[in-house]
Every structure is written in structure tokens, then in C-alpha cells.
Design an enzyme around this catalytic site. Structure first.
Site, PDB file in Angstrom:
ATOM      1  N   GLU A   7      -5.444  -8.234   0.759  1.00  0.00           N
ATOM      2  CA  GLU A   7      -6.153  -7.830   1.987  1.00  0.00           C
ATOM      3  C   GLU A   7      -7.601  -7.571   1.659  1.00  0.00           C
ATOM      4  OE1 GLU A   7      -4.854  -4.457   4.283  1.00  0.00           O
ATOM      5  OE2 GLU A   7      -2.764  -5.116   4.236  1.00  0.00           O
ATOM      6  N   GLU A  23       0.807  -1.239   0.000  1.00  0.00           N
ATOM      7  CA  GLU A  23       0.000   0.000   0.000  1.00  0.00           C
ATOM      8  C   GLU A  23       0.831   1.275   0.000  1.00  0.00           C
ATOM      9  OE1 GLU A  23      -2.882   0.055   3.138  1.00  0.00           O
ATOM     10  OE2 GLU A  23      -3.888  -1.740   2.452  1.00  0.00           O
TER      11      GLU A  23
HETATM   12  O1  IFM Z   1      -4.463  -2.872   9.101  1.00  0.00           O
HETATM   13  C1  IFM Z   1      -4.407  -2.254   7.856  1.00  0.00           C
HETATM   14  C2  IFM Z   1      -3.205  -2.752   7.072  1.00  0.00           C
HETATM   15  O2  IFM Z   1      -2.014  -2.553   7.752  1.00  0.00           O
HETATM   16  C3  IFM Z   1      -3.124  -2.031   5.762  1.00  0.00           C
HETATM   17  N1  IFM Z   1      -4.387  -2.113   5.048  1.00  0.00           N
HETATM   18  C4  IFM Z   1      -5.583  -1.765   5.746  1.00  0.00           C
HETATM   19  C5  IFM Z   1      -5.651  -2.547   7.049  1.00  0.00           C
HETATM   20  C6  IFM Z   1      -6.949  -2.203   7.792  1.00  0.00           C
HETATM   21  O3  IFM Z   1      -6.966  -0.852   8.106  1.00  0.00           O
END
Ligand code: IFM
Length: 469
Positions: free
Chosen positions: A353, A170
Site C-alpha cells: 500500500e 497491518e
Molecule cells: O484505507 C486504509 C487501509 O485499509 C489500510 N491502510 C491505510 C489505508 C489508508 O488509510
């Protein structure tokens, strides 16, 4: 929320996994020679993290990784995505190596392999060594070299056992939140620093790809991007302009240079002063897969007081949202994003994710019921299946997250785990969602094999030749 009905079998080789990140779970902040990161520093600053939470202990995954690997195995998933903490292996970010830190990742990887779980290693999930931040961090062009040296160290140690690598997690979240807003470390709120960081992170990514390609036999290399459609809060010209600028930062500033060797139009001129000859070729090295982190669409509104003229707005009043955090729930936007990624970049996509933050505590029998998380996961996996049926080249899915953990500025107040962690005792308790995911994955695998090995679409570009094992 309505549960969708399964329509078709999952592809036979579809990969199911769970994710975490070093700073969020490891703890052992000052153990065995680990150095400090920008997030350790941020946690010491009053008001930056809810309830003054820190990563000092977190889930103590550093000491409890064997129990955690056993839990992963019990879920019946194929893979575990974790990140390496740069300051654990290079306490000052460069120079002296901390062997104890590298040993930890070796033990973790060995344990995963013994348990039949594929390790998916991410080299950077937001925890830059503070010593490098003191030298300018990502705003310094040298950061690309620091990162390449760190990547080489880790690749040399783990590359004989880890084939699946991500360079970064990210980019746009920690860059925008850390350089234009004060929501992430280092919280600089400086336009020039933001632009420089964007370019140097892109360079670091390209250098990391070269290193992994050189040092890891048969490496399967990707980068993880958060992408979410950005919608203007109102049809006004100002909100539409704000949405376009946020889209350029959030969705385009990293994938476009990395995969198309170009910066998005709205940022190109501003970044140009830091681009040197040869940079775009270095940035756009071939990769093998793209990671998508997705939670829901973003609603943008104009706010001339901010560095880029945009701010986060509210979803329309009738939208379903996650109660604790207010993030909107729109599975169709997830389906559309998967299709768009395939169309635009023509790489295999892994959802690295996706998940739901909600506070669900054990009841008096010690059982954790989390129906909202299950409903979320059901609708989002169903949307993913729709996307695959419509032609999206999605090869795997990792739930965020394995464990309740440190959630950055929200501290421990917004847990995403399918396994509950009691942060007093560190006891792990699988939630109903963990049982749901176990059954879901088993059924998906059974359905896939009964459907008789749905043939994968042939590789669409040179970069797709190495499929997941
Ligand atoms: O916990 C975070 C992660 O570190 C990065 N993406 C979003 C998740 C939820 O906020």
C-alpha cells in the site's frame, strides 16, 4: 512538490499492482448470507464513522467486480491485492460455511486470471466476524484456531488458483487503534486486551502460515506490516520515550516476533504472561515475503492520559502534508524504510500500500483532475527506485487504492482511489492519476525490458527461494 528524474530502469520482473480491501469496497453487507463483522457493528454506533458512513453498499464491488477487473486490466498492471471477508464465507466466524460467499471469491479470482491479472489474496483486513468478537475476539487465545480453520477453508477453495497470500494486513494499526484507542473496531481501550490481542494475532499468523504451506502448492506467503519511522515532536525526554513506545507498538510488535522470534524490549515483559511454551516457534514460521504499507512518518508526543503514554503529534510546521488528512509527505522516509526492512529482515519486500487521500471530484466535463495524488505517487515511486538502487530488495508496488472507498473512521470523506466512485450512482471514473499510473507502468516495463533484464540479486535467505511468478 518537485518531480524527481528517473535514474535507472526498474528491475525487469518488478510487479505493479493495485489494492483494495473487502470491507472497504465490497458492499453487499446483507446479501447472499454474509454475516456481520466488527466494522458493521461499529458503523451502527453514533459518532464512530464520519457522516455515519457504513460498508453496507460501499463500491458494490461484490456485484460490479467484472467492471472493476476490466478497469484493473485497462491500467496494464500485473496484480490485484484484495482481501477475503471472513464473515462472508463463515457468517458466524466458524462452523457453517456460506457457499455463496466462497463462490464470489472464486468468480473474482477466475475473472482476474482470465484477464491476466495475478490475484494476491489477504486473509484478514480488519473485519472480524462479530460473532467471534462476542467470544472475546483476538483477546481470546482460541482466536488463533478460529483463524487457522478459516484460512484452511479459503485455501482449500482458492489455493489451486491463488499462489500469493498474505496472512494479515497491518496488524499494528487495527490492534493499537482497536484496543488502546477508540479509532478502530472493537474500540476497547484496554491495556490487557491490547497485549493479549498482540500475542494472539501473532499466533494466528503463524498458524495461518502452516495452513497455507500445507494446502497451497508452491504458496508464496507473506504478512503485511505498516511501518513508518516514529519521530518525537520535540527533543524532550518525555517525547522521546513516547516515540520509543509508539515505535514498539507500531513497527516492532509484529515483525519482530514473526521474523526474529522475539518481542521488542519495551513490550516483552508485559506480553510474557500470555506466552506459552512453543509459541515463539509457532509465530516465527518461515515466510517468503514481507509487505510494507507506508504513507509517511509519524510524530509522537507524550500524553500520560493515554493507555501507553503517547499520542499522535503534529509534523513540524514547515512539513508538506496531505491537506485533507494532515498526514506528512516525506518520500525520503519511505526510501529509508525500504532499506531498513531489507537490512533487518532480509526478505523480498512488496510495497502493498502506498497512495494519497484527497478529494477530487469530476469537473463539468466529467474529468477528475488529481494533481496532488500524481505528485505524491511520482515522488514516492522515485524514492522507491532510489532505495532499490541503494540495495533495497523491493520486488513490487501496489497503489492504494484502486477505487475510492470506505475509509474506516473517515467514512467516505478521504478517498484514496485512482478511480473515482460516485457513491450515489456507483459510477466509476478513472482519475488523471489512473492515466498517469497506466503510462508510468507501461514506461517502467518498457524501460526494464530495454535495459535488458537487470539481474535480480540472488536470494538472500532460504525464505527467498520462491520468487514472484
Ligand atoms: O484505507 C486504509 C487501509 O485499509 C489500510 N491502510 C491505510 C489505508 C489508508 O488509510
Amino acid at each position: 512538490m518537485a518531480t524527481r528524474t528517473a535514474k535507472a530502469a526498474w528491475p525487469k520482473d518488478f510487479l505493479w499492482g493495485v489494492s483494495t480491501a473487502a470491507f472497504q469496497v465490497e458492499g453487499a453487507g446483507r446479501v447472499d448470507g454474509r454475516g456481520q463483522s466488527i466494522w458493521d457493528f461499529r458503523c451502527t454506533q453514533p459518532g464512530k464513522v464520519a457522516d455515519a458512513g457504513s460498508g453496507e453498499v460501499a463500491c458494490d464491488h461484490y456485484h460490479r467486480y467484472e467492471e472493476d477487473v476490466a478497469l484493473i486490466r485497462s491500467l496494464g498492471v500485473d496484480a490485484y491485492r484484495f482481501s477475503i471477508a471472513w464473515p462472508r464465507v463463515l457468517p458466524q466466524g466458524r462452523g457453517r460455511v456460506n457457499e455463496a460467499g466462497l463462490d464470489f471469491y472464486e468468480r473474482l479470482v477466475d475473472r482476474l486470471l482470465e484477464n491476466g491479472v495475478q490475484p494476491w489474496a489477504c486473509l484478514y483486513h480488519w473485519d472480524l466476524p462479530q460473532a467471534l468478537e462476542n467470544l472475546g475476539g483476538w483477546t481470546a487465545r482460541d482466536s488463533a484456531g478460529w483463524y487457522a480453520d478459516y484460512a484452511a477453508l479459503v485455501a482449500r477453495r482458492l489455493g489451486d488458483r491463488v499462489r500469493h497470500w498474505a496472512t494479515f494486513n497491518e496488524f499494528s494499526v487495527f490492534t493499537l487503534f482497536g484496543y488502546a484507542m477508540d479509532w478502530c473496531a472493537p474500540g476497547l481501550m484496554d491495556r490487557t486486551a491490547n497485549l493479549r490481542a498482540i500475542h494472539h494475532l501473532n499466533l494466528a499468523h503463524g498458524c495461518g502460515v502452516d495452513v497455507l504451506r500445507d494446502l497451497v502448492p508452491d504458496a508464496f506467503i507473506g504478512a503485511i506490516h505498516n511501518r513508518q519511522v516514529v519521530r518525537p515532536c520535540t527533543p524532550s525526554e518525555a517525547d522521546r520515550a513516547a516515540a520509543a513506545m509508539l515505535d514498539a507498538h507500531w513497527n516492532l510488535a509484529f515483525p519482530e516476533p514473526q521474523l526474529r522470534a522475539t518481542y521488542p524490549e519495551l513490550l516483552a515483559e508485559a506480553i510474557d504472561p500470555w506466552v506459552r511454551s512453543g509459541d515463539m516457534a509457532q509465530i516465527s514460521r518461515r515466510i517468503d515475503w514481507i509487505g510494507l504499507n507506508h504513507y509517511g512518518p509519524i510524530f509522537a508526543k507524550s500524553d500520560p492520559s493515554t493507555i501507553w503514554g503517547f499520542a499522535w503529534g503534529d509534523a513540524p510546521p514547515d512539513s508538506p502534508v496531505r491537506p485533507e488528512i494532515g498526514w506528512p509527505i516525506f518520500p525520503d522516509a519511505f526510501r529509508d524504510e525500504l532499506l531498513e526492512l531489507t537490512r533487518r529482515y532480509k526478505l523480498p519486500v512488496y510495497v502493498t500500500e502506498n497512495g494519497m487521500g484527497s478529494r477530487d471530484a469530476p469537473d463539468d466535463k466529467g474529468v477528475v483532475h488529481d494533481p496532488r495524488r500524481i505528485a505524491y505517487l511520482e515522488t514516492y515511486t522515485s524514492a522507491m527506485r532510489d532505495a532499490i538502487a541503494a540495495g533495497a530488495d523491493v520486488r513490487g508496488y501496489f497503489v492504494w487504492s484502486l477505487l475510492d472507498s470506505f475509509e474506516w473512521g473517515s467514512g467516505y470523506t478521504n478517498p484514496f482511489g485512482i478511480i473515482h466512485v460516485d457513491f450515489e450512482t456507483l459510477k466509476r471514473t478513472p482519475k488523471d492519476s489512473a492515466r498517469w499510473y497506466t503510462k508510468f507502468v507501461a514506461a517502467a516495463k518498457k524501460g526494464a525490458s530495454e535495459a535488458g533484464a537487470t539481474k535480480r540479486t540472488p536470494a538472500r535467505s532460504a525464505s527467498t527461494k520462491k520468487g514472484a511468478r
